[in-house]
Scaffold this active site. Structure first.
Site, PDB file in Angstrom:
ATOM      1  N   HIS A 124       0.937  -1.217   0.244  1.00 58.72           N
ATOM      2  CA  HIS A 124       0.193   0.191   0.637  1.00 58.72           C
ATOM      3  C   HIS A 124       0.912   1.067   0.214  1.00 58.72           C
ATOM      4  CE1 HIS A 124      -4.352  -1.969   0.534  1.00 58.72           C
ATOM      5  NE2 HIS A 124      -3.524  -2.455   1.993  1.00 58.72           N
TER       6      HIS A 124
HETATM    7 ZN   LIG Z   1      -3.924  -7.516   3.241  1.00 59.99          ZN
END
Ligand SMILES: [Zn+2]
Length: 348
Positions: A124
């Site tokens: 992320h």
């Molecule tokens: Zn995850």
């Protein structure tokens, strides 16, 4: 024997605190279990800022270095909120995590067929900010390292969550195909990863699935939606992100995968017979993560996964079997939606 496994206990210092779901215990148990097979843990070293700077902005890397001293405004700017709170020693711990992935990627770049950085998979993190427990985007940096030798790299992400950071970092680069199968972004962080996303020359591929989708549907969608397009892309090497949080026992998501269905996808990637960097990722229940990662590492290395965990771990941890003995029911959930998604990505 499992080759090229990069790990050192200093990775356990990547720890956001006792209330945070990303518990270092997942890594400790996985490596302990793998030690039963005599796996040699190769020290990846402390890591180098130059590797973070491959894809992260100098401003962000400098901010990570002094993370606990950042002002509230700077914390917001660089993504250090309640999900990814700064802690003392964060800079060193984040770099240690990155180092294991970097060494694994360099080993494959330099000729090995398989290498592991099971602490990695922090998909992320963005160029200029942390996000979703992730400080440095080691899977994207692994792709960057592989590109030094290989023309075309496929990134395959089987985590519960969309691999948004990796997709965004390579969205303009058609030499890296980013693939992600995950719970639909309208129902889960990070809120992205739709079937219609494509990036430059269709170099992003997303299979979002509805909450409640069972593992039989998940595996079907992986095989029909992702594998054919990976084969068409003809990659020279693979980065595999093996988040286990799509498991039905996981507290963060609503996919109903079993260990065996998830493991079939790992096996499918192995059967592509390409140089592969295998990374970890999400996974937040100790009932599932260590046995799934261990089974995945063995599978990738062509070692048979036994029925039971070696003792004393099976008894001590209360999870005696590698695979799930009970399947979530009813089966076949989420199939209509998955069929529509696969139709969209297949027609481009
Ligand atoms: Zn995850």
């Amino acid at each position: 024997m499992l080759p090229n496994f990069f790990y050192h206990p200093r990775l356990l210092k990547y720890d956001f605190g006792p209330q945070h779901p990303l518990r270092p215990e997942r890594l400790r148990r996985t490596t302990e279990l793998l030690s039963s097979w005599g796996v040699e843990m190769i020290d990846p070293g402390p890591g180098e800022l130059a590797d973070a700077l491959r894809l992260h902005s100098p401003e962000y890397v400098a901010a990570v270095q002094r993370a606990i001293e950042l002002s509230p405004a700077e914390r917001r700017q660089f993504g250090f909120g309640s999900d990814t709170p700064p802690f003392p020693g964060m800079a060193e711990a984040a770099l240690a995590y990155l180092a294991a992935t970097v060494r694994a990627a360099e080993t494959v770049r330099d000729g090995a067929m398989l290498a592991f950085g099971i602490g990695g998979g922090l998909h992320h993190a963005q160029r200029g900010n942390a996000s979703g427990f992730c400080v440095y985007n080691d899977p994207a940096i692994a792709c960057h390292i592989l590109r030094e030798r290989f023309e075309r790299v496929a990134y395959i992400d089987i985590d519960l969550h969309h691999g948004d950071g990796v997709q965004d970092l390579f969205c303009e680069d058609p030499s890296v195909l980013t693939c992600s199968i995950h719970q639909d972004g309208r129902t889960l962080y990070p809120g992205t990863g739709f079937a219609e996303d494509s990036c430059a020359q269709r170099s992003a591929l997303n299979i979002p699935l509805l909450p409640g989708t069972t593992g039989d549907t998940w595996l079907w969608a992986f095989r029909e939606g992702i594998l054919p397009l990976v084969r068409t892309f003809k990659p020279d090497a693979i980065v595999l992100q093996m988040g286990t949080d799509s498991h039905y026992l996981d507290p963060l998501g609503h996919l109903e995968n079993t260990a065996q269905e998830w493991l079939h996808a790992v096996q499918d990637v192995r059967d592509l017979s390409l140089p592969t960097v295998a990374l970890g990722g999400g996974g937040y229940t100790l009932n599932a993560v260590p046995r799934m990662w261990t089974a995945a590492c063995l599978t990738l290395a062509g070692i048979e996964v036994p029925e039971r965990l070696p003792e004393p771990y099976g008894s001590a941890w209360g999870t005696p079997y590698f695979l799930d003995q009970e399947l979530p029911s009813p089966r076949g959930q989420g199939k209509d939606y998955a069929e529509e998604v696969v139709r969209i990505v297949s027609n481009g």
